[in-house]
Design an enzyme around this catalytic site. Structure first.
Site, PDB file in Angstrom:
ATOM      1  N   GLU A   1      38.024  38.847  44.339  1.00  0.00           N
ATOM      2  CA  GLU A   1      39.007  39.389  43.403  1.00  0.00           C
ATOM      3  C   GLU A   1      40.350  39.463  44.109  1.00  0.00           C
ATOM      4  O   GLU A   1      40.410  39.828  45.295  1.00  0.00           O
ATOM      5  CB  GLU A   1      38.572  40.800  42.966  1.00  0.00           C
TER       6      GLU A   1
ATOM      7  N   HIS B   1      38.999  46.568  48.589  1.00  0.00           N
ATOM      8  CA  HIS B   1      37.671  47.186  48.528  1.00  0.00           C
ATOM      9  C   HIS B   1      36.575  46.155  48.651  1.00  0.00           C
ATOM     10  O   HIS B   1      36.798  44.958  48.476  1.00  0.00           O
ATOM     11  CB  HIS B   1      37.483  48.008  47.236  1.00  0.00           C
TER      12      HIS B   1
END
Lengths: 134, 134
Positions: free
Chosen positions: A130, A7
């Site tokens: 991340e 994402h």
């Protein structure tokens, strides 16, 4: 090592307005608001055919995105999340290459219930990255 | 309206170092350097299984990313590119909703040889958004 882009996370101040922009103006499919108090954010997932955009608004007093929104009041791209098969192997390999892992370096459970780590933006071309084990 | 996330573009100062980071440290597949003088950038494409990361370094005197790198010397995320089926219909619909299209509003040929437009970050949650007709 890295696999899919899981994402792109956008920090937003007004989650309802941001959701309306993606749903109504950009015509994308969006989720309901998902409060994640243990992560200090409320999230709306924008489902694109190949990945997700995550709209993040601050939740609670110590939200990790509060400082970002102070610096960028209009909001902006907060981080990119790449998938990895083995987060411990990824961490050790990245550390050996000189990349700094944030916090104590131990994976914690991310917003999707899976182990995650964050890498220092200064070691990642100015981007907070991340890693999520899938 | 929007479809796939076509790419995430990262502005970088040192393209060789950025390419090495994605290829060697993050273990992704990267292209050779592609000079795009008509766009004022040299690009390296990072091929992920579901989308691309595009590393952009300034090329020439009037590079559109030069000012970005003055403000963010470490580099950072420059824009997101969403695919659309019909860029004229998308433009007209976005304008009707109050979003500003950059430049004269006419699509130009982007780095992939397809029609593109850019939307004003102030109307897109602080994010520069490119639309590409595919």
């Amino acid at each position: 090592m890295i696999g899919r882009l899981n994402h792109v996370a956008l920090a937003v101040r007004d989650l309802a307005a941001a959701t309306a922009l993606y749903r109504d103006t950009l015509g994308a499919r969006v989720s309901a608001e998902v409060p994640l108090p243990e992560h200090g954010v409320t999230t709306v997932f924008v489902e694109l055919p190949n990945t997700k955009i995550e709209l993040l608004a601050p939740l609670g007093e110590a939200s990790p995105i509060a400082r970002f929104l102070e610096r960028s009041p209009e909001g902006g791209i907060h981080h990119l999340c790449y998938e990895v098969d083995d987060i411990i192997a990824a961490r050790d390999s990245l550390r050996a290459a000189g990349a700094r892992v944030l916090g104590d370096g131990e994976p914690r459970t991310g917003a999707h219930g899976k182990p995650v780590l964050f890498l220092h933006p200064k070691d990642m071309l100015g981007t907070l990255v991340e890693l999520e084990q899938v």
